[in-house]
Design a protein around this motif. Structure first.
Motif, short mmCIF file in Angstrom:
data_model
loop_
_atom_site.label_atom_id
_atom_site.label_comp_id
_atom_site.label_asym_id
_atom_site.label_seq_id
_atom_site.Cartn_x
_atom_site.Cartn_y
_atom_site.Cartn_z
N SER A 219 0.88 -1.16 0.00
CA SER A 219 0.00 0.00 0.00
C SER A 219 0.92 1.21 0.00
CB SER A 219 -0.87 -0.02 1.25
OG SER A 219 -1.67 1.15 1.26
N SER A 220 0.98 1.88 -1.14
CA SER A 220 2.11 2.77 -1.36
C SER A 220 1.74 4.04 -2.12
CB SER A 220 3.16 2.00 -2.19
OG SER A 220 4.19 2.85 -2.62
N GLN A 221 2.36 5.14 -1.73
CA GLN A 221 2.28 6.36 -2.54
C GLN A 221 3.50 6.46 -3.46
OE1 GLN A 221 0.83 8.74 1.37
NE2 GLN A 221 1.25 10.07 -0.34
N SER A 222 4.43 5.53 -3.33
CA SER A 222 5.75 5.73 -3.94
C SER A 222 6.35 4.46 -4.53
CB SER A 222 6.72 6.26 -2.87
OG SER A 222 6.15 7.30 -2.14
N PRO A 223 5.65 3.78 -5.44
CA PRO A 223 6.20 2.49 -5.89
C PRO A 223 7.62 2.57 -6.46
CG PRO A 223 4.14 3.06 -7.06
CD PRO A 223 4.31 4.05 -5.99
N HIS A 224 7.90 3.56 -7.30
CA HIS A 224 9.24 3.60 -7.88
C HIS A 224 10.30 4.01 -6.85
CE1 HIS A 224 7.30 3.19 -11.81
NE2 HIS A 224 8.48 2.74 -12.20
N THR A 225 9.97 4.96 -5.99
CA THR A 225 10.93 5.35 -4.96
C THR A 225 11.17 4.19 -4.00
OG1 THR A 225 10.62 7.71 -5.12
CG2 THR A 225 11.18 6.87 -2.95
N GLN A 226 10.14 3.41 -3.74
CA GLN A 226 10.34 2.25 -2.88
C GLN A 226 11.24 1.23 -3.56
OE1 GLN A 226 6.39 1.04 -1.58
NE2 GLN A 226 6.44 2.55 0.06
N ARG A 227 10.99 0.98 -4.82
CA ARG A 227 11.85 0.04 -5.54
C ARG A 227 13.31 0.52 -5.45
NH1 ARG A 227 12.17 -0.61 -12.00
NH2 ARG A 227 12.75 1.56 -11.67
N HIS A 228 13.48 1.83 -5.66
CA HIS A 228 14.84 2.39 -5.65
C HIS A 228 15.50 2.20 -4.28
CE1 HIS A 228 18.16 5.00 -6.48
NE2 HIS A 228 17.79 5.89 -5.58
N LEU A 229 14.75 2.53 -3.22
CA LEU A 229 15.34 2.43 -1.89
C LEU A 229 15.56 0.96 -1.48
CD1 LEU A 229 13.77 5.31 0.24
CD2 LEU A 229 15.72 5.33 -1.28
N PHE A 230 14.66 0.07 -1.88
CA PHE A 230 14.87 -1.36 -1.61
C PHE A 230 16.14 -1.84 -2.33
CE2 PHE A 230 9.95 -2.09 -1.50
CZ PHE A 230 9.87 -1.44 -0.29
N ALA A 231 16.25 -1.48 -3.59
CA ALA A 231 17.39 -1.95 -4.38
C ALA A 231 18.69 -1.40 -3.83
CB ALA A 231 17.21 -1.56 -5.85
N GLU A 232 18.67 -0.13 -3.41
CA GLU A 232 19.88 0.48 -2.86
C GLU A 232 20.26 -0.19 -1.54
OE1 GLU A 232 21.52 4.00 -3.72
OE2 GLU A 232 21.21 2.76 -5.51
N ALA A 233 19.26 -0.36 -0.66
CA ALA A 233 19.55 -0.91 0.67
C ALA A 233 20.01 -2.37 0.58
CB ALA A 233 18.33 -0.80 1.58
N PRO A 249 -1.37 -1.91 -5.38
CA PRO A 249 -2.82 -1.94 -5.60
C PRO A 249 -3.47 -0.65 -5.08
CG PRO A 249 -2.04 -3.83 -4.30
CD PRO A 249 -0.96 -2.79 -4.31
N HIS A 250 -4.80 -0.65 -5.01
CA HIS A 250 -5.50 0.52 -4.46
C HIS A 250 -4.96 0.85 -3.06
CE1 HIS A 250 -8.44 1.39 -7.48
NE2 HIS A 250 -8.86 0.14 -7.52
N VAL A 251 -4.96 2.12 -2.75
CA VAL A 251 -4.46 2.58 -1.45
C VAL A 251 -5.64 3.12 -0.64
CG1 VAL A 251 -2.93 4.20 -0.28
CG2 VAL A 251 -2.23 3.18 -2.45
N GLY A 252 -5.79 2.59 0.56
CA GLY A 252 -6.90 3.04 1.42
C GLY A 252 -6.54 4.25 2.25
N GLY A 253 -6.08 5.28 1.58
CA GLY A 253 -5.70 6.52 2.27
C GLY A 253 -4.21 6.56 2.52
N GLY A 254 -3.62 7.74 2.28
CA GLY A 254 -2.19 7.88 2.47
C GLY A 254 -1.85 9.10 3.32
N PHE A 255 -2.20 10.28 2.82
CA PHE A 255 -1.97 11.56 3.53
C PHE A 255 -0.49 11.77 3.85
CE2 PHE A 255 -6.04 9.61 4.82
CZ PHE A 255 -6.88 10.43 4.09
N GLY A 256 0.38 11.13 3.09
CA GLY A 256 1.82 11.25 3.32
C GLY A 256 2.41 10.05 4.03
N SER A 257 1.57 9.29 4.75
CA SER A 257 2.12 8.21 5.57
C SER A 257 2.68 7.08 4.75
CB SER A 257 1.05 7.67 6.52
OG SER A 257 0.08 6.91 5.82
N LYS A 258 2.20 6.93 3.51
CA LYS A 258 2.66 5.81 2.69
C LYS A 258 3.62 6.29 1.60
CE LYS A 258 -1.41 3.20 4.00
NZ LYS A 258 -2.85 3.03 3.76
N ALA A 259 4.18 7.49 1.82
CA ALA A 259 5.22 8.00 0.92
C ALA A 259 6.57 7.54 1.44
CB ALA A 259 5.15 9.51 0.88
N GLY A 260 7.56 7.62 0.57
CA GLY A 260 8.89 7.17 0.97
C GLY A 260 8.83 5.70 1.36
#
Lengths: 780, 151
Positions: A219-233, A249-260
């Protein structure tokens, strides 16, 4: 103004039917079959402690447990803007709830039971809970090796202190400005931490298959940034970007919490230890409160000097952030506010210090508004107080100082075209500002409050977006983008933009949630930049597809290109009204020639967007010289508040908010943002706050003790107003509005309380208790 | 483990449950009904609401063994023969944003309209006051229900 076919229309959401029929799939709705494993996290019970040892032997023996992992398995750092945290704690924990180990089992009950058997031996060390203590010289340190952390070049950490970043603005001559002032108001304001409270928890499932492919459903606001940070780490384990895939998939609300990246990296890391099995990790409501990003707490010291006519001569804004134990994302909130805490005003002399302070509380991070709500509470309270002191109307003082196109921002760049003055006028009229309101109940008083708002997207200067556009045989379209529809209506708006250019109704355009293997790059769905940034990429992809269509028609039908246009899913010609070529006849199959051959082929549009004018390079001592913010969105709001003199209980009778959307691609969805955002803002001032004890333990991590407004708690009436002063580089003139909608809520409530009760509340939330206590103390 | 039967959306389903299994988990993980969501695990948010013999309950607060032989309806069942007028109205009003609370709100509003087809605005607010929505500020949801109530 040009009349559009689909842009500017209140189109029905393209995900509407999915969401009301139960068809919408959220992360935890995906079936992974009987081989699914469950991970449960062992958390730190201390705000600050050294880890002496971890004994996992008993947990490992528990039935149906497959693995127990600890920090030793993953000695890897990660972070969006500053790499200051590890996947699991290494030798030290810095907040209550920090992940220390994980147990993976066949079922959630076994994982939870076995987690209790993991023995962690700690030695507690002094914790620093308050940022004003943490910032003092000689304070206990959270990060002794701060100077060795990797971070973006626009951060300025102070080694051997708890200061992770210090954004300075020095514009004009501040002291001279204060010397010229007729009146100076100086005061402090406090804003506590807040929780996002998306109704859907954070959830992620990781699968590292036997071929080494790592897939994370999140549940993500940032699929590509997550991929990048996973791959880097996880690079030390041999992963490259192509080996890592994020499906959102669909996100049940984010408001910033599911970014990064927060808990999602646990799914990625743990999956590598149980290869071949999908492993699910889902936060509970409690964990949502104490181990995801929180909105940072803040204490501000604000000094403003004015002439008798209300014109501001100088501003000095010192802002101390309680940023938490790790600031890999939160430090950029601090940075964004440092650049913008001058507010939507044209001020020649300004000094801003926005200081990011480590504390032993959970990590602060992105929360709708990205720091602007926090500083606007003080600034907009201050503006009304100054107006009252000078005997000027609170709206008039804002008009006198309002920033206009071409005025210099705090960092010296030109302000973009904006509808701030129009918004002020519209709100003043709709709220009937100059009318006297009186309650018919002698126990109640009516107060009026006003506030301006502004905000810029906070993003790296090279944050980019892209789009692929595929035509299908029937001329319906699949739009491939990687922004997330977190409720704002992104998918619908992208369909409207593409549809407008290609003459295809949005109902015939499918825009799917992304999969990083198939969908092109998007930085993140944050900063309210997505309509603007991704919208520009979609527009370019549609124009690219249109170009291919026209080129093919020119080549096969020999019509001049500049006479062709698209309408009603057909190619038409201004010179020949009888010419009509349905798109479905050729966008996949091509156009047949007299000799039976075909020309063309599937139409595939491509568009990318990067704001090439933006730069974060500036003088670190003054903040002058760069163009870190691409533009600002502005607006104004007011409310009428009824207050019970004896209990302090408040009721919003009417609220009005006007926002300059540049161009509302879908006015119905913009109004949805205004109403929803305003209620979320009102919640932070009237109902919510996070309460910690002096040991750094959160006392109210649930919806019983942390009160979200229900349908019965909303204002009697909310009037959303859309202003449209086009953003020259936005798609159809659009700019973002999503976060901005909650920004004015807190100061306008405080201003209304002051108006009605003659007491000034300078700390959030503005609860009934605080109001009535201040009222009773008023005459003492 | 006990074998129970549930009349689930008009179909009799059999399932083995532990004494401490809650209905929400059984619906989602053992019976494949995914519309009820978990949002708080303690009855605060209403995202897991289902109809038990026509009355809305929080499925996170009901033990699965308790519903043996009872009738459960979720929105998968409500829209079996096409969307209901309420659901159509939700779509038309762009009533939801992230949509996560939609199933629970739909259950509460359906229950309301079943027993009171023409509720007032206050009655609508009361009926959905147990369903938390963080996105919309409720206004669009209330309007959509009002539209159906006026028909």
């Amino acid at each position: 103004m040009k009349e559009y076919r689909y842009v500017g229309k209140p189109e029905i959401r393209i995900d509407g039917k999915e969401k009301v029929s139960g068809a919408a799939i959220y992360t935890d709705d995906i079936n992974f079959g009987p081989d699914l494993l469950y991970a449960f996290i062992v958390e730190s019970p201390h705000a600050h402690a050294m880890i002496n040892s971890i004994d996992t032997s008993e947990a490992e023996k528990y039935p149906e447990v497959l693995a127990v992992v600890t920090g030793k398995d993953f000695p890897y750092k990660f972070g969006l803007y500053m790499q200051d945290r590890f996947i699991f704690a290494q030798d030290r924990v810095r907040f209550i709830g920090e992940q220390v180990a994980a147990v993976v089992a066949r079922n959630p009950k076994a994982a939870k039971a076995a987690a209790k058997l993991v023995k962690v031996d700690y030695t507690e060390i002094p914790a620093v809970i308050d940022q004003m203590e943490a910032v003092k010289e000689g304070s206990d340190l959270l990060h002794e090796d701060l100077e060795n952390y990797n971070h973006v070049p626009w951060f300025f950490p102070k080694p051997k202190t708890n200061i992770a970043h210090w954004r300075k603005i020095r514009k004009g001559e501040t002291q001279k400005g204060f010397d010229e002032a007729d009146y100076i108001l100086e005061d402090t304001y406090d804003v506590p931490r807040y929780a996002h409270c998306a109704i859907e928890y954070h959830a992620a499932t990781g699968l590292c298959d036997k071929s080494g492919r790592l897939t994370i459903w999140a549940s993500s606001q940032s699929p590509h940034t997550q991929r990048h940070l996973f791959a880097e780490a996880l690079k030390p384990l041999g992963f490259t970007h192509k080996d890592v895939r994020v499906i959102a998939p669909h996100v049940g609300g984010g408001f910033g919490s599911k970014a990064g990246v927060t808990m999602e990296i646990l799914a990625a890391a743990i999956a590598t230890k149980v290869k071949g099995h999908p492993v699910r990790i889902m936060w509970s409501r409690e964990q949502e409160f104490y181990n995801t990003y929180q909105r940072l707490g803040v204490k501000t010291f604000l000094k403003i000097g004015v002439k008798k006519n209300g014109k501001i001569t100088a501003l000095d804004h010192k802002i101390y952030w309680d940023a938490g134990a790790y600031v890999e994302y939160g430090a950029n909130v601090v940075n964004a506010v440092g650049l913008s805490a001058i507010g939507p005003y044209n001020i020649e002399n300004a000094s801003i210090d926005s200081i990011c302070v480590y504390t032993n509380l959970p990590p602060g991070g992105a929360y709708r508004g990205f720091g602007y709500s926090e500083f606007l509470f003080g600034l907009e309270s201050h503006m009304t107080r100054i107006a009252n002191h000078l005997g000027i109307d609170p709206i008039e003082i804002r008009r006198v100082n309002a920033i206009r196109e071409g005025d210099k921002t705090a960092y010296g760049a030109n302000m973009n075209p904006n509808g701030l003055l129009k918004a002020i006028d519209a709100v003043e009229k709709e709220i009937e500002w100059h009318k006297e309101f009186k309650s018919s109940d002698p126990n109640k008083v009516i107060g009026k409050g006003f506030s301006l708002l502004w905000k810029a997207p906070a993003m790296p200067p090279n944050a980019s977006s892209s789009c692929f556009l595929k035509f299908n045989e029937d001329a319906s379209i699949n739009l491939l983008v990687s922004g997330m529809d977190i409720g704002q209506g992104y998918l619908t708006v992208m369909a409207q933009i593409a549809g407008e250019i290609l003459g295809v109704p949005p109902s015939k355009i499918r825009t799917e949630n992304p999969d990083t293997d198939r969908n092109p790059y998007e930085w993140q769905t944050v900063a309210s930049h997505i309509t603007w940034g991704s919208g520009n990429a979609v527009k370019k992809a549609a124009l690219n597809a249109r170009d291919q269509i026209f080129d093919l028609v020119v080549r096969t039908k020999h019509l001049p290109k500049d006479t062709l246009y698209l309408e009603d899913e057909k190619v038409k010609c201004t010179q020949n009204p009888n010419f009509e070529l349905p798109l479905k006849d050729f966008v996949v199959d091509g156009i047949q020639m007299k000799d039976g051959t075909f020309k063309g082929g599937p139409i595939l549009g491509k568009g990318t967007f990067l704001p090439e004018f933006s730069t974060a390079k500036s003088n670190p001592e003054t903040g002058q010289g760069g163009h870190p913010n691409v533009h600002y969105t502005t607006g104004a709001a007011a409310l009428i508040l009824e207050i019970d003199k004896h209990t302090g209980k408040m009721k919003v009778l009417k609220a009005v908010e006007a926002i300059d959307a540049g161009k509302a691609i879908n006015p119905d969805l913009v109004k949805g943002q205004i109403v929803g955002g305003l209620v979320q803002g009102l919640a932070t001032v009237l109902y919510e706050d996070m309460r910690y004890d002096d040991k750094g333990r959160l006392l109210n991590p649930n919806f019983t003790d942390y009160k979200l407004p229900t349908a019965k708690d909303i204002p009697d009436k909310i009037v959303p107003i859309i202003i449209e002063v086009p953003q020259p580089d936005g798609p159809f003139g659009a700019r973002g509005v999503g976060e901005h909608t909650m920004l004015p809520a807190a100061p306008m409530v405080a201003n209304a309380v002051a108006d009605g009760m003659k007491v000034r509340i300078k700390s959030m939330p503005v609860t009934a208790e605080k109001v009535v206590m201040a009222y009773l103390d008023k005459d003492k | 483990m006990k074998k129970i039967s549930i009349n689930l959306n008009g179909e009799t389903r059999y399932v083995h449950v532990e004494p401490n299994d809650v209905l929400l988990d059984v619906l989602r993980d053992k019976l494949g009904i995914k519309s009820p969501k978990s949002g708080c695990e303690r009855g605060d948010c209403g995202a897991c609401a289902v109809l038990l013999n026509g009355k809305s309950v929080r499925s996170c607060l009901v033990l699965a063994v308790e519903v043996d032989g009872q009738e459960i309806t979720t929105i998968e069942g409500l829209s079996k023969d096409g969307l209901t007028p309420l659901q159509e109205s939700f779509i038309e009003h762009n009533a939801f944003q992230c949509g996560f609370c939609a199933p629970g709100v739909t259950i509460s509003a359906t229950e309301l309209l079943n027993k009171n087809p023409h509720p007032s605005r206050e009655e609508i607010k009361e009926a959905i006051a147990g369903n938390l929505c963080r996105c919309t500020g409720y206004e669009s949801i209330i309007e959509a229900i009002e539209k159906v109530a006026k028909k």
